[in-house]
Design a protein around this motif. Structure first.
Motif, short mmCIF file in Angstrom:
data_model
loop_
_atom_site.label_atom_id
_atom_site.label_comp_id
_atom_site.label_asym_id
_atom_site.label_seq_id
_atom_site.Cartn_x
_atom_site.Cartn_y
_atom_site.Cartn_z
N ILE A 1 27.86 15.89 45.01
CA ILE A 1 29.27 16.09 45.34
C ILE A 1 29.38 16.29 46.85
CG2 ILE A 1 31.33 17.51 45.02
CD1 ILE A 1 30.23 18.39 42.35
N THR A 2 30.09 15.41 47.51
CA THR A 2 30.24 15.50 48.96
C THR A 2 31.19 16.64 49.34
OG1 THR A 2 32.11 13.99 48.99
CG2 THR A 2 29.90 13.01 49.21
N LEU A 3 31.11 17.07 50.60
CA LEU A 3 32.01 18.13 51.09
C LEU A 3 33.47 17.69 51.01
CD1 LEU A 3 30.15 19.64 54.17
CD2 LEU A 3 30.63 20.73 51.98
N SER A 4 33.74 16.41 51.33
CA SER A 4 35.12 15.94 51.28
C SER A 4 35.66 15.97 49.85
CB SER A 4 35.25 14.54 51.88
OG SER A 4 34.48 13.62 51.17
N PHE A 5 34.81 15.66 48.88
CA PHE A 5 35.25 15.71 47.49
C PHE A 5 35.47 17.16 47.05
CE2 PHE A 5 34.77 15.24 42.84
CZ PHE A 5 35.80 14.34 42.64
N LYS A 6 34.62 18.07 47.52
CA LYS A 6 34.81 19.50 47.20
C LYS A 6 36.16 19.97 47.72
CE LYS A 6 30.02 20.69 47.55
NZ LYS A 6 29.05 21.44 48.30
N LYS A 7 36.51 19.55 48.96
CA LYS A 7 37.81 19.94 49.52
C LYS A 7 38.95 19.39 48.67
CE LYS A 7 36.26 20.45 54.25
NZ LYS A 7 36.26 19.90 55.60
#
Length: 131
Positions: A39-45
């Protein structure tokens, strides 16, 4: 139990994706599968998840109907968590479960997954520390 002891767990992987197969060694049938992806940071956001640890999503957990209610899902999840810890793949695992899938929720919580309160989703987000 003896049946679980006769199962073979195998992994296919790339840098960011993993697939687990559980195989009945007696007849060679695949009895269960699951996938795990980064899970990428952008997806977490986008998901409004408020942590920065290296997180993988566990998904597409499937046990073939004939093999259900034998403890295979729990075995798969325990093996996966141990694999992730041993290989130092992630510090946190996430999985999504529909609220009405009580059997799955009970299984995941018995292993140590905890509910994550997030109002955007109509299903449970469950997490476990993997370090």
């Amino acid at each position: 139990d003896n049946y679980l002891a006769g199962l073979l767990v195998n992994y296919l992987s790339t840098n960011k994706y993993y697939i687990m197969f559980v195989i009945d060694q007696i007849n060679g049938n695949i009895v269960g599968v699951l996938g795990m992806s980064y899970i990428t940071l952008s997806f977490k956001k986008k998901m409004k998840l408020d942590f920065n640890e290296r997180t993988y999503n566990v998904g597409n957990v499937f046990i073939f109907p004939k093999y259900r209610s034998k403890g295979i899902c729990k075995l798969m999840m325990i093996k996966l968590i141990n694999y992730v810890k041993t290989k130092k793949i992630a510090t946190r695992l996430k999985l999504d479960v529909y609220e009405n899938n009580l059997k799955a929720i009970k299984c995941y919580q018995s292993i140590g997954f905890n509910k994550y309160n997030n109002i955007i989703f109509k299903y449970y987000l469950l997490f476990i520390r993997a370090n």
